[in-house]
Enzyme design. Structure first.
Site, PDB file in Angstrom:
ATOM      1  N   GLU A   1     -54.710 -28.332 -33.391  1.00  0.00           N
ATOM      2  CA  GLU A   1     -54.314 -26.925 -33.625  1.00  0.00           C
ATOM      3  C   GLU A   1     -54.609 -26.589 -35.083  1.00  0.00           C
ATOM      4  O   GLU A   1     -53.725 -26.465 -35.912  1.00  0.00           O
ATOM      5  CB  GLU A   1     -52.846 -26.668 -33.251  1.00  0.00           C
ATOM      6  CG  GLU A   1     -51.841 -27.639 -33.814  1.00  0.00           C
ATOM      7  CD  GLU A   1     -50.405 -27.093 -33.694  1.00  0.00           C
ATOM      8  OE1 GLU A   1     -50.234 -25.860 -33.672  1.00  0.00           O
ATOM      9  OE2 GLU A   1     -49.473 -27.901 -33.654  1.00  0.00           O
TER      10      GLU A   1
ATOM     11  N   GLU B   1     -59.450 -22.192 -41.381  1.00  0.00           N
ATOM     12  CA  GLU B   1     -58.681 -23.306 -41.946  1.00  0.00           C
ATOM     13  C   GLU B   1     -59.444 -24.616 -41.779  1.00  0.00           C
ATOM     14  O   GLU B   1     -58.877 -25.694 -41.803  1.00  0.00           O
ATOM     15  CB  GLU B   1     -57.276 -23.346 -41.320  1.00  0.00           C
ATOM     16  CG  GLU B   1     -56.469 -22.101 -41.702  1.00  0.00           C
ATOM     17  CD  GLU B   1     -55.054 -22.085 -41.129  1.00  0.00           C
ATOM     18  OE1 GLU B   1     -54.608 -23.101 -40.578  1.00  0.00           O
ATOM     19  OE2 GLU B   1     -54.393 -21.034 -41.238  1.00  0.00           O
TER      20      GLU B   1
END
Lengths: 787, 787
Positions: free
Chosen positions: A485, A494
């Site tokens: 995740e 990210e």
């Protein structure tokens, strides 16, 4: 200064008539104090009233207007002397103002004299209106008044002068807030089109209630929007506002007092642009109300919808046959309560409820790879009721791909954090009745303590926890399912691609990655609020850094139209995709990619812009396929189908340093790059604006010798080239000009068929460029994500 | 970095063929050194050569292109591994470069590999071209090379990517200068239009001389300029340059290498925009030369004119039948010598001669009222051969208005400085045989010493000198003729109006002022150079301050066209006028104006912009009537008639902070204000851009329910208002909606006749706004003139 849902206060607008009447009723007591007290008891929060009386209007008119009238603007030198005396020391007489005492003025919003024409065509009227405005503003400041409403601009041709005067007032006051009164759209449209219609009568303000309807004069000789369509009407009004706030450099003390006097169009699309503007007041005269079957005052449906959407209202008192004055305030409170935004905020489990206080609040995106997250941060995101359920379902379905008889399916949670996916993976294993071995990899040493605790207390031997960076450590055995995740608001922001590149080493050749792919999406937006928030950091780099933000006072500028040539994509467009596992990457001996070139991306997107607006930035979203048909999405049009009520991600906002004006029916071309070096990943972005105009509007080129004609009809007389130079008697020097072997004129011709590319633009339209932004964040100078 | 007249250096462009040949002839000696020495002896200043050899092209192509070819871009993993190895550490083999030694590279300008497609449509080709470019740039830096020429952009659709790559190179190098090679206009135009013409053959480069003609690919699916007219051709090329330099934020190390290979159009108007751009090289291959009757190489006339105007040339060697190689360099020297700019500079008495070194050099305007000028400053301005002659003539003609028998005519020089006007006044008195008394007023105590000396030595009793500010002192008697020289470049910008207001006290009611009036004039301009010069002050205020500057690398964007609606003024437009004496001003007991309101001014000017360009600022000029038909003018179109060879004033330059893109055939509306308070005078300025587009291009409004149709044909079905509300059973609550008393749809209609103003825009055109600047110098924040 803030605006947005659930902050509405209701004011009553008192007229000079009201004050005069109260004045007759009171003797020594201030009529203003009496009226304020009455208004409060009727349920109004605030009072708005004119600052000056008719006496002032009369004196000013005599000094500044009447002296100029008569034959040939002949100046009456006595009156002119009076005017010059006033100009050199502007001052009120006591009976020219409505208030004289601090206690009277407390909390009052004042209307500056509405008859001041700050945008008059006559230079002297404008000049003297400016002096009068300064005088009124100065007096309002003296009375400690905080909020003033300025007379509406009425003349597109001189709106720059109006704006310059307002900018000067903002500069010369420190705390005063100014609102520009503006009709939501241009009433002159209706007037011009249906002069005899009763609509106009009902649309006309009751002059005993509001002193003057702000009307926009039709433009004079200057270039201006021609008020030909409702679109044009709204644009003309908004365009004036845009000039004013631009000239005032988006001062946060400058807001809008929108006048909803006139009936609104049923289709509110064209009004959406106001959502991106700082509306402080909505002015709703009693005359805008209509009567329902019970005789109570209600607003027409479009106005209801608009006010519900804006929810910051100011009402004007008036009389309908039932309910009396409190009925107006009650009705507005009812509209507030039934605003979808307000209702959603009050319902637990909604994004709106979860996100209270985050509207338009800019946050730096997380950098979980560089920074170890706090336990509180994990806790916040673990609250998401949807995201982990989707992950569990994806893992469950992936596990079902293996026969029930499979001895052992190896799962690895890459980046386990405090363990929410580990817990879900265990549930998925139970539901699927598959025998699993789970490895949980985590590089945050603090979170690893929590993992140790959960393993000891909850998970036991079914889970093995491994401390380290997934790009460096190894799992004890190859993995069947790799679960991560690592997604940000823009998908890859990210560094999920880079991290998973590192983790692919321990995935079996036929293994599954959850997520299996994700895409980044963009849409152009307008928002005074976000522009000002991003600027408030004062550093140049603040406007070149993406932010995570719950978009609220925002207008998405694009629509799904294909543009005049049909080459624009949908309102929100996909930039790029990442797929895992990726099989074609060249790996080194450790199994890591030799370079990060395969994670470089570029997208060039064309957006159709239906209504004029200012580009302040780009909204960024992501969608991810976890497994099969299970996904996550924050795409505004699809999130409710894919992952309704998911809370973990607000959109990304890429600001634009220099607001870019986009006319109605223009096309915006956005370029965005995801770039990388050995240590960093960053985005750069840039935009160009275009207009498609019919080719017939192009005047023949000056080179063709035909001016003013249609291009298609201009015929050039191209001489044939002459192959052999002619002899010339005067050609004696080596530097003398040659008789040129050819002479020709360029021939005007049309686009169709002229291209060498197969994608020739549609016949009949020329695309012309009209503007661009600078390149944002070049070289990751202002913002980068550390690898 | 500088460009402009009289700085041309001539370089020879050596090809790989040349190097190969030289290499065969030399053994141990470097072929490069041999070629450089030969070029110098042929009269060339510099040498330009390719940095890399065909070996490099071959290896790069094998690695980065051929691996992708074949079925479905199937990757050859071995070749892909080679490419990844290269990407992770880009390096040359010795035989892939043309130079290896510092002495070889000294002073050389290198061509980066021309086959690198930095704007390829394919993401991987673009990616690998960028790596190759960085590698070449890095190697050039290693060899201490100062100047590189980049391959031309070829693809409008990906020019933003090209530009981003260049911006990255600029950021990653400290001293290297980059030139973008660009054709002056788009050769694909000719190719598409006259495919079989011999022109193309003669226009084609000799590939043995120059490796590849820069061609522009016709655009693909993205919005782009359609290459339909010569105007479009030039714009397409310039537009790419504009995107590149904008994305590179006007870096001063980024310049143009214009390729004049193709024959130019005879009308050079459309090429004027290049004058505002930083041209560092003009690339002129031998194939661009034609042969004159004596067999010598000469250039076609339009190319001659363009090069003469630009005068910074780079020639490519080649062979014509007479003159040999030196003939090319000699010819270019001849063009330089015959450039009008160069010739004017060499002629004494011309502005060009006087102003050498002042081209595009920004100076703060003088503030003679606040600051006492230096004697040197007076001396410089007293040199003007024209200005004082004009003053003498004006005084002479004014004196003649009095009968020869007049006892005494009183003249006053208000602001006498070191006395040049006093001397001229004495001459005028002699010539006119009028008996005069001259008063000379001066507030500069230092200059007053000079006046005392001149009175003692030259003038005697005919002149009385008075020390003090003309706004405060009194003359001993009323004055017949008041003479002043208080004008600035913009007329009133040195406060002539305010000073003369003060001096009018001592002028007789029927007295004469010299000057009797003056006007300020503006034109929009483009200039990379001036924009960068103004920015180089680093402070924000540097871009909000007017400058005095000799405009050189500048393109005036406007023309005399009236625009599509005929409402634009001429190329240079008058802002406002001041007239002296002014009789209608209200005075106080001392004879001074009560306020300065009468000196406030505002102008709103509409300019037609024929060719696309970037607005970088406004050029300001003045004209003055001294007396009768005697005047002064720096208006570019009229100065030669009014006051030829006058030297005292350079134009004023009002910069624009945010360069504004103006498409071809657009309209620019400039607002400028002259404002004042008790202590200061200042200017504020602002601009808006508009396009006139045929009304048919407006798609019907979404509100009308008809989409995509022509507006004029959309008919709305407006329901008639229903006067009485219908009863409704469900209407129980006071908050229930009313049955609305009217419902209507907006009706699309056309502009013509819709206006209430008498100046209705021309039928058939809509004016749409496309952009604006901010308000400059609000409140005199950045610049003011002290009273």
């Amino acid at each position: 200064m803030s605006w947005g849902p659930a902050r509405a206060t209701f004011s009553i607008f008192l007229t000079l008539e009201d004050i005069k009447k109260a004045s007759e009723e009171t003797n020594n007591v201030s009529p203003i104090l009496k009226l304020v007290s009455e208004a409060r008891s009727k349920g109004y929060d605030n009072v708005c009233l004119p600052l000056t009386t008719d006496k002032w209007r009369q004196r000013w008119t005599e000094m500044c207007i009447q002296t100029m009238e008569g034959d040939d603007h002949k100046h009456d030198m006595v009156a002119e002397k009076r005017a010059e005396d006033w100009r050199s020391g502007p001052a009120f007489m006591k009976d020219e103002v409505t208030m004289t005492r601090l206690d009277e003025a407390e909390g009052i919003t004042v209307m500056i004299s509405e008859w001041l024409e700050l945008d008059a065509t006559d230079d002297w009227v404008r000049h003297d209106a400016e002096i009068a405005l300064r005088q009124e503003v100065s007096y309002a400041s003296y009375l400690n008044i905080q909020n003033v409403i300025l007379p509406p601009p009425r003349n597109r041709s001189h709106v720059a002068s109006y704006a310059r005067i307002v900018s000067s007032c903002l500069r010369n006051t420190a705390f005063l807030n100014f609102s520009i009164r503006l009709p939501i759209y241009n009433p002159s449209f209706l007037r011009a089109e249906t002069p005899a219609s009763p609509l106009l009568l009902s649309g006309q303000p009751d002059t005993s209630q509001s002193s003057a309807l702000p009307t926009l004069l039709l433009p004079d000789s200057a270039p201006q929007s021609i008020l030909s369509t409702p679109e044009g009407e709204v644009n003309a009004t908004w365009e004036m506002w845009d000039v004013i706030r631009s000239i005032c450099d988006y001062d946060t003390r400058l807001t809008l007092a929108l006048d909803s006097t006139l009936p609104l169009p049923k289709n509110l699309d064209v009004l959406k642009k106001w959502a991106a503007e700082p509306i402080r007041h909505i002015y709703t005269p009693a005359s805008a109300f209509i009567t329902n079957t019970k005789g109570y005052p209600v607003l027409p449906k479009p106005t209801q919808a608009f006010i519900r959407d804006s929810m910051l209202a100011k009402v004007n008192a008036g009389l309908h046959n039932r309910g009396g004055e409190p009925a107006y305030a009650q009705y507005m409170r009812y509209l507030e309560k039934t605003s979808p935004a307000v209702q959603a905020e009050q319902r637990t489990g909604t994004v709106e409820h979860f996100a209270q206080g985050y509207h338009d609040y800019l946050q730096a995106p997380l950098q979980p790879l560089m920074d170890n997250l706090q336990s509180m941060t994990y806790q916040t995101f673990e609250q998401d009721p949807v995201k982990y359920a989707k992950y569990e379902e994806a893992m469950y379905r992936a596990l079902l791909e293996w026969p029930a008889t499979t001895e052992r399916i190896v799962c690895c949670i890459a980046g386990a954090g405090r363990g929410p996916l580990v817990a879900r993976c265990l549930k998925a294993a139970e539901r699927s009745k598959r025998n699993t071995q789970i490895y949980a990899v985590e590089k945050n040493s603090n979170a690893f303590v929590t993992l140790q605790e959960r393993k000891e207390k909850e998970w036991g031997d079914r889970v093995k926890i491994l401390f380290g960076d997934m790009r460096q450590i190894n799992t004890p055995e190859p993995v069947d399912i790799l679960i991560s995740e690592l997604l940000g608001s823009f998908g890859d922001n990210e560094l999920s691609p880079e991290c998973l590149d590192g983790a692919m080493r321990f995935l079996k050749p036929d293994g599954i990655s959850i997520p299996s792919s994700y895409t980044a999406h963009l849409a152009p937006l307008s928002s005074s609020k976000l522009y000002n928030e991003a600027r408030s950091g004062h550093e140049q780099k603040c406007l070149e850094t993406p932010y995570v933000v719950l978009l609220s006072a925002v207008n998405i500028l694009s629509d799904n139209g294909g543009g005049l040539r049909g080459q624009c994509g949908p309102q929100i467009q996909e930039c790029w995709e990442f797929v895992h596992p990726r099989r074609d990457v060249v790996l080194d001996s450790r199994g890591l990619p030799l370079t990060n070139s395969h994670n470089v991306r570029h997208a060039k997107l064309n957006f159709h812009i239906p209504h004029a607006g200012i580009l302040h930035g780009l909204a960024g979203y992501f969608e991810a396929v976890l497994y099969g048909s299970i996904g996550l999405s924050i795409h505004p049009r699809r999130k409710d189908q894919v992952s309704k009520d998911m809370l973990s991600w607000f959109p990304l906002f890429f600001p634009i340093k220099e607001p870019l004006y986009l006319p109605s029916n223009s096309e915006l071309q956005v370029s965005i790059w995801r770039l990388t070096n050995e240590r960093q990943v960053w985005y750069e972005w840039h935009a160009e604006a275009f207009l498609a105009i019919p080719a017939s509007s192009i005047v023949a080129s000056p080179l063709s010798g035909v001016s003013g004609g249609r291009l298609g009809t201009s015929v050039s007389s191209a001489s044939l080239p002459i192959a052999s130079p002619l002899p010339s008697a005067s050609a004696l020097s080596p530097l003398v000009d040659a008789v040129e072997p050819f002479s020709f004129r360029f021939q005007g011709y049309h686009a169709s068929g002229a291209g060498t590319s197969s994608e020739v633009p549609e016949v009949g339209y020329d695309i012309i460029k009209i503007g661009h932004t600078s390149l944002h964040n070049p070289g990751g100078r202002s913002n980068w994500i550390g690898l």
